[in-house]
Design an enzyme around this catalytic site. Sequence first.
Site, PDB file in Angstrom:
ATOM      1  N   SER A 268     -37.943 -17.636   5.049  1.00 59.63           N
ATOM      2  CA  SER A 268     -37.051 -16.480   4.942  1.00 59.63           C
ATOM      3  C   SER A 268     -35.622 -16.984   4.840  1.00 59.63           C
ATOM      4  O   SER A 268     -35.322 -18.083   5.310  1.00 59.63           O
ATOM      5  CB  SER A 268     -37.175 -15.600   6.184  1.00 59.63           C
ATOM      6  N   ASP A 269     -34.738 -16.201   4.228  1.00 59.67           N
ATOM      7  CA  ASP A 269     -33.329 -16.543   4.384  1.00 59.67           C
ATOM      8  C   ASP A 269     -32.998 -16.246   5.842  1.00 59.67           C
ATOM      9  O   ASP A 269     -33.701 -15.490   6.523  1.00 59.67           O
ATOM     10  CB  ASP A 269     -32.443 -15.749   3.424  1.00 59.67           C
ATOM     11  N   TRP A 270     -31.934 -16.840   6.327  1.00 59.22           N
ATOM     12  CA  TRP A 270     -31.642 -16.810   7.760  1.00 59.22           C
ATOM     13  C   TRP A 270     -31.376 -15.374   8.244  1.00 59.22           C
ATOM     14  O   TRP A 270     -30.358 -14.771   7.916  1.00 59.22           O
ATOM     15  CB  TRP A 270     -30.459 -17.736   8.044  1.00 59.22           C
TER      16      TRP A 270
END
Length: 752
Positions: free
Chosen positions: A277-279
Amino acid sequence: MRVTLLLLCTVLIVAALVTTAIKAQKAASTVVPANAPYKNAGLSAEKRAADLLKRMTLEEKASMVAGSGWMESTPIPRLGIPAIKMADGPLGVRSWAGSSAITGLPGSPLKVQSTSFPAGVAMAATWDTELVHREGQAIAQEVKALGRDMILGPTVNINRVPLWGRNFEGYGEDPYLTSRLGVAYVKGVQGEGVIPSVKHFAANNQDFERHRIDEQIDPRTLHEIYLPAFKAAVQEGGAWNVMSAYNLVNGVHCAESKDLLKGILKGEFGFKGFVVSDWGSTYSTAPTVNAGMDLEMPGGQPAQNWLTVPETKVAGNGIAFLTPDKVLAEVKAGNITEATLDDNVGRILRVIFLSGIFDHPHVGGGEVNTPAQAAVALQGATESIVLLKNAGALLPLNAKKIRSIAVIGPNAAVARTGGGGSSLVEPKYKIAPLDGIKKLVGSGVEVKYALGAGMAGEYPAQDTAEARAKLLQEAVDAAAHSDVAVVVVGRYDKIEREDFDVKTMDLPAGQDELIEAVEQANPHTIVVLNTGNPVTMTRWLDKTPALLDMWYGGQEAGTALASILFGETNPSGKLPVSLPKEFKDSPAAANYPGVNLKVNYAEGIYVGYRYYDTRNVEPQFPFGFGLSYTTFEYTDLKVTPLALAAGAGHSGAVVSLTLHNTGSRAGAEVVQLYVHDGHSKIDRPVHELKGFRRVELKPGESQTVGFTLGRDAFSYWSPETKAWVVEPGTFEIQVGASSRDIRLKAPLELKQ
Ligand code: BGC
């Protein structure tokens, strides 16, 4: 009766829980034999992952779908599974690559100084896939030297809007160019046993409201414009990792989009790696895991500190959803199956084996910013500079003939190496334009420096009416008393960066006036743009004799600029984006930044030159454009249809032409091949880039340049059949030096 049933159920549930707990206890305490197949480096990654999975408890599996720190996945020491140690990129190793280091938090452990490579858009301006491959290798070597395993790049999102704060990170507006460069980067990184992260899947094309913006994109546009670079990275680059995006596409956050992750990425494209996932881009547990999200980042303590970290407080919602407790609860509730977890964890394990980090951990302690790595950064910076205008052949300057040079502007004495955010690298040294010019001319030429205008928002003391007038006057004086003036304008990492978009295409306050005043004081003025995004030039361009775009060129940008200005190197950069005259001319202007958190990609496939060239809107400078100090001639175009498969009719073509360097200097040209489909049932752009080749020629030299075009070069994505379609008939092959400078054309008949 009901009470008995209830009792029975309770007994059964308790028994099941106890059995699972005992099993887990047993598995966790089982000693793993030294000859367990997964430890055998001679077996395939798939076999090893399958063997290892069998030895893991449910709890261990659940713990692996969340990170254990800001930049680490979760290790399982019992089984020897290492944490994947990540580092931000993609333009080099970010300054806080260290273990869970968070900028600004007390005790952030590691401050890294590594090579600052040119921004993605600059590397794209080189059109040099071999160089991008070497950049990938060099970055991966630094990742290993610093004891990390994974670099968070390349960024392959398309430049849809000239104001996107992160356009500088990506490879421009064209899916084919972006694909070629993305594949080169991925292969360079993976060849070193380092894991790349192809980001951000999908269509992260604006940072305005990046967590909440819902992009309405039709399937054809997705397939033709926003997905090809991911597909190429997966299918041709064999990418081990893809990072999902923050935004929503068609109503669903990318991190929990089953259509995107399971349907397109893992299904249609056959992606076998893991998705990260992106952060802080996740919003649920079971729906996210079931959609195909394999690893949530960040994890552990930093995830809980999210909202207290100044730099990241706008990122995501600060809540971790794939923590072991939450995932286990969903498994127990029957909302996530163990088979799904096996798939998630199996993918991570496979990459741990494939990359070699299981058998040969990266222990760090190596050297970064070696001369070889710095040389790649310098070559990138030099090849990326685009000569946009050169009236009266003002350039190249002759260091023997000029006695004085005024170097002026808010980006002249400071090295603006990159845009801001997670990609910003802190190098050991950085060469500003002024440094580069001084070094090149030595003591024989007087170099005068004037700031001319403060950079908007940087130093308030430079922003009073009095200070502005004084700075401008100093610049005019320096220009008036020099043989030539070089004005370096543009933006910097506080206004062109991740987290928000650039507010306007206009240059920051005071810079247009500065250019005008300097040009009036000295007719031999060279304007240099030091930005990632296009800027409005209409106020001064007509009077500007020479113009260069140096983008954000990394640590060696100043050296590269000097070398181009003084003709030590012949400029060869070509625009990877169209530069519009004004923002309103750009295709997405009417559909940006969206209304009520929804943005309609109504321009569809008409992005960049596909729009300007089809709709006859004249850009300031077209896609693919860039001048040289020499001249090139294109002759002898030959186009032959090709049967790619026996009995399958013509599905491709072989193209060749001859390129001559007709001038008096050695130089490189980027030969561009566009395909025009004039007979399609469906609306298509007037042409699309389907091949390019960077060719270096000595004066007078000629070379045959060849291309083989496959089915992809002719097909469009049909919304009706949901597949790529080639319609037999007459296409036109166009070869030229920009999308608007087609030098040769020939018909191509493709038969069924
Ligand atoms: C960015 C990613 C980056 C990640 C980790 C996010 O905010 O969008 O590109 O890799 O942070 O720093």
